[in-house]
Design a protein around this motif. Sequence first.
Motif, PDB file in Angstrom:
ATOM      1  N   VAL A   1       0.853  -1.189   0.000  1.00 49.77           N
ATOM      2  CA  VAL A   1       0.000   0.000   0.000  1.00 49.77           C
ATOM      3  C   VAL A   1       0.890   1.240   0.000  1.00 49.77           C
ATOM      4  CG1 VAL A   1      -1.811   1.277   1.193  1.00 49.77           C
ATOM      5  CG2 VAL A   1      -1.809  -1.227   1.245  1.00 49.77           C
ATOM      6  N   GLU A   2       0.791   2.024  -1.055  1.00 51.61           N
ATOM      7  CA  GLU A   2       1.653   3.196  -1.207  1.00 51.61           C
ATOM      8  C   GLU A   2       1.386   4.222  -0.105  1.00 51.61           C
ATOM      9  OE1 GLU A   2       1.317   4.843  -5.102  1.00 51.61           O
ATOM     10  OE2 GLU A   2       1.610   2.921  -6.118  1.00 51.61           O
ATOM     11  N   GLY A   3       2.462   4.614   0.595  1.00 48.80           N
ATOM     12  CA  GLY A   3       2.365   5.675   1.590  1.00 48.80           C
ATOM     13  C   GLY A   3       1.806   5.270   2.935  1.00 48.80           C
ATOM     14  N   ALA A   4       1.505   3.978   3.136  1.00 54.61           N
ATOM     15  CA  ALA A   4       0.936   3.537   4.414  1.00 54.61           C
ATOM     16  C   ALA A   4       1.969   3.681   5.535  1.00 54.61           C
ATOM     17  CB  ALA A   4       0.471   2.093   4.311  1.00 54.61           C
ATOM     18  N   ILE A   5       1.509   4.118   6.697  1.00 56.63           N
ATOM     19  CA  ILE A   5       2.383   4.334   7.851  1.00 56.63           C
ATOM     20  C   ILE A   5       1.826   3.562   9.045  1.00 56.63           C
ATOM     21  CG2 ILE A   5       3.346   6.038   9.446  1.00 56.63           C
ATOM     22  CD1 ILE A   5       2.921   8.140   7.233  1.00 56.63           C
ATOM     23  N   LYS A   6       2.700   2.859   9.767  1.00 59.89           N
ATOM     24  CA  LYS A   6       2.252   2.115  10.937  1.00 59.89           C
ATOM     25  C   LYS A   6       2.509   2.933  12.197  1.00 59.89           C
ATOM     26  CE  LYS A   6       2.085  -2.537  12.814  1.00 59.89           C
ATOM     27  NZ  LYS A   6       2.572  -3.938  12.699  1.00 59.89           N
ATOM     28  N   LEU A   7       1.445   3.184  12.948  1.00 58.05           N
ATOM     29  CA  LEU A   7       1.535   3.901  14.209  1.00 58.05           C
ATOM     30  C   LEU A   7       1.183   2.932  15.324  1.00 58.05           C
ATOM     31  CD1 LEU A   7      -0.260   7.213  13.156  1.00 58.05           C
ATOM     32  CD2 LEU A   7       2.203   6.780  13.278  1.00 58.05           C
ATOM     33  N   GLU A   8       2.224   2.512  16.067  1.00 61.85           N
ATOM     34  CA  GLU A   8       2.085   1.489  17.102  1.00 61.85           C
ATOM     35  C   GLU A   8       1.523   0.214  16.473  1.00 61.85           C
ATOM     36  OE1 GLU A   8      -0.068   3.187  20.355  1.00 61.85           O
ATOM     37  OE2 GLU A   8       1.591   4.514  20.901  1.00 61.85           O
ATOM     38  N   TRP A   9       0.252  -0.136  16.735  1.00 63.06           N
ATOM     39  CA  TRP A   9      -0.297  -1.390  16.220  1.00 63.06           C
ATOM     40  C   TRP A   9      -1.238  -1.195  15.038  1.00 63.06           C
ATOM     41  CZ3 TRP A   9      -5.592  -1.509  16.396  1.00 63.06           C
ATOM     42  CH2 TRP A   9      -6.208  -0.594  17.262  1.00 63.06           C
ATOM     43  N   SER A  10      -1.483   0.060  14.648  1.00 63.98           N
ATOM     44  CA  SER A  10      -2.471   0.331  13.600  1.00 63.98           C
ATOM     45  C   SER A  10      -1.822   1.000  12.390  1.00 63.98           C
ATOM     46  CB  SER A  10      -3.576   1.232  14.160  1.00 63.98           C
ATOM     47  OG  SER A  10      -4.562   1.467  13.184  1.00 63.98           O
ATOM     48  N   TRP A  11      -2.475   0.839  11.243  1.00 66.15           N
ATOM     49  CA  TRP A  11      -1.996   1.442  10.001  1.00 66.15           C
ATOM     50  C   TRP A  11      -2.828   2.669   9.634  1.00 66.15           C
ATOM     51  CZ3 TRP A  11       2.322   0.146   7.350  1.00 66.15           C
ATOM     52  CH2 TRP A  11       2.904  -1.094   7.627  1.00 66.15           C
ATOM     53  N   THR A  12      -2.153   3.709   9.133  1.00 66.43           N
ATOM     54  CA  THR A  12      -2.844   4.849   8.527  1.00 66.43           C
ATOM     55  C   THR A  12      -2.466   4.878   7.054  1.00 66.43           C
ATOM     56  OG1 THR A  12      -1.037   6.372   9.085  1.00 66.43           O
ATOM     57  CG2 THR A  12      -2.859   6.192  10.646  1.00 66.43           C
ATOM     58  N   ILE A  13      -3.451   5.151   6.225  1.00 67.99           N
ATOM     59  CA  ILE A  13      -3.288   4.991   4.773  1.00 67.99           C
ATOM     60  C   ILE A  13      -3.696   6.278   4.071  1.00 67.99           C
ATOM     61  CG2 ILE A  13      -4.103   3.670   2.772  1.00 67.99           C
ATOM     62  CD1 ILE A  13      -4.771   1.413   4.879  1.00 67.99           C
ATOM     63  N   PRO A  14      -2.888   6.768   3.111  1.00 66.10           N
ATOM     64  CA  PRO A  14      -3.295   7.961   2.357  1.00 66.10           C
ATOM     65  C   PRO A  14      -4.665   7.748   1.715  1.00 66.10           C
ATOM     66  CG  PRO A  14      -1.001   7.431   1.901  1.00 66.10           C
ATOM     67  CD  PRO A  14      -1.556   6.283   2.696  1.00 66.10           C
ATOM     68  N   ALA A  15      -5.535   8.747   1.837  1.00 63.90           N
ATOM     69  CA  ALA A  15      -6.905   8.610   1.330  1.00 63.90           C
ATOM     70  C   ALA A  15      -6.943   8.360  -0.172  1.00 63.90           C
ATOM     71  CB  ALA A  15      -7.709   9.860   1.682  1.00 63.90           C
ATOM     72  N   ASP A  16      -5.922   8.851  -0.888  1.00 64.08           N
ATOM     73  CA  ASP A  16      -5.918   8.672  -2.343  1.00 64.08           C
ATOM     74  C   ASP A  16      -5.048   7.498  -2.790  1.00 64.08           C
ATOM     75  OD1 ASP A  16      -3.485   9.745  -1.669  1.00 64.08           O
ATOM     76  OD2 ASP A  16      -3.496  11.332  -3.194  1.00 64.08           O
ATOM     77  N   ALA A  17      -4.605   6.661  -1.844  1.00 63.28           N
ATOM     78  CA  ALA A  17      -3.779   5.504  -2.209  1.00 63.28           C
ATOM     79  C   ALA A  17      -4.590   4.541  -3.071  1.00 63.28           C
ATOM     80  CB  ALA A  17      -3.278   4.795  -0.957  1.00 63.28           C
ATOM     81  N   PRO A  18      -4.036   4.092  -4.203  1.00 57.92           N
ATOM     82  CA  PRO A  18      -4.778   3.151  -5.060  1.00 57.92           C
ATOM     83  C   PRO A  18      -4.861   1.772  -4.418  1.00 57.92           C
ATOM     84  CG  PRO A  18      -2.546   3.439  -5.888  1.00 57.92           C
ATOM     85  CD  PRO A  18      -2.705   4.415  -4.754  1.00 57.92           C
ATOM     86  N   LYS A  19      -5.908   1.053  -4.744  1.00 53.73           N
ATOM     87  CA  LYS A  19      -6.034  -0.317  -4.253  1.00 53.73           C
ATOM     88  C   LYS A  19      -4.934  -1.170  -4.872  1.00 53.73           C
ATOM     89  CE  LYS A  19      -9.088  -4.353  -4.294  1.00 53.73           C
ATOM     90  NZ  LYS A  19     -10.385  -4.908  -4.753  1.00 53.73           N
ATOM     91  N   PRO A  20      -4.146  -1.861  -4.042  1.00 54.30           N
ATOM     92  CA  PRO A  20      -3.082  -2.705  -4.597  1.00 54.30           C
ATOM     93  C   PRO A  20      -3.670  -3.836  -5.426  1.00 54.30           C
ATOM     94  CG  PRO A  20      -2.765  -2.347  -2.244  1.00 54.30           C
ATOM     95  CD  PRO A  20      -4.144  -1.881  -2.577  1.00 54.30           C
ATOM     96  N   PHE A  21      -2.935  -4.197  -6.474  1.00 57.97           N
ATOM     97  CA  PHE A  21      -3.348  -5.348  -7.266  1.00 57.97           C
ATOM     98  C   PHE A  21      -3.202  -6.610  -6.429  1.00 57.97           C
ATOM     99  CE2 PHE A  21      -1.704  -8.878  -9.912  1.00 57.97           C
ATOM    100  CZ  PHE A  21      -2.888  -9.192 -10.539  1.00 57.97           C
TER     101      PHE A  21
END
Length: 295
Positions: free
Chosen positions: A29-49
């Motif tokens: 997932v492009e631009g995803a960041i892990k904060l402690e145990w959870s992931w935050t994902i850019p709202a415009d990130a494309p769905k991975p194939f």
Amino acid sequence: MKYIGVKEAAKKWGISDRRVRILCDDGRVEGAIKLEWSWTIPADAPKPFDGRTMRPFKNNSVRLGTIDLTTLMNLREENKGYDRMSDKVKALRVDNLTLALALSREKFQKKSIEQILSGKVIASTSLEKHLLYSNFSSLLITTKENSFLWDSKRVLELHQSFVQGIDDLTGGSYRDGFSDVKSESGDALKIKYQMETLFMQFDREWKGINEIFKAVLMFGQIMKIKPFESHNEDFALLLLLCMLESAGYIIPAFDSDMCDEINAALSLAYRRDSYQDLARIVERSLIKSYHILHD
């Protein structure tokens, strides 16, 4: 930049929360960041194939019983340690190079190839062709039995070595964008994800397949996907030959006259998801090579 959570991404992409976490953990997932145990994902990130939805071929369409593997394996054992620098094997390398050039629709003169591979410089032949012919032959000479673990990294390294001095800018890396191959849903597929899927299958689904079939399947898929900016067809053949050599076999008795036959077998393989005809061509040509050694 706006970020969303796993649940929102799952709803947006139509997949489960668990699948989103797996994709994030795998770096998909492009631009995803892990904060402690959870992931935050850019709202415009494309769905991975999702590589699981792509099936370039059907494993059950490759029926091992149609190829006489016993004969080939016996010939391999009987000819261990054959002289790779003998005139007969040198001639096989020249003939294979003529096929590689024919598959690439490159013009060539067999005599010039022979002279260049013997160390001569041909004024009427470009420097690029001198390098291409020499690189092709050298990589076949230096490939040893059991020397390579065939994964994505090794294939990229082989491509880089093949186009060294010819295409140093893009050699050893997949091209950007999409290929003509479609997913089962009809969507265009990115080259990068197609190659990821191919090697995922190679690692997991092809483990029980004989080395000859692995080489045939890899050749067919490289010819189909065309993952590089240049020299896809001739590299696909080089990869087939190197995979056979690393499995302990001699290179097949291929030549440019077989170009139409191989293209027809590939066309049939893509339509029917079966590489039977192509595998038979390789089988026949391998047996012929061993006979040439003893003629």
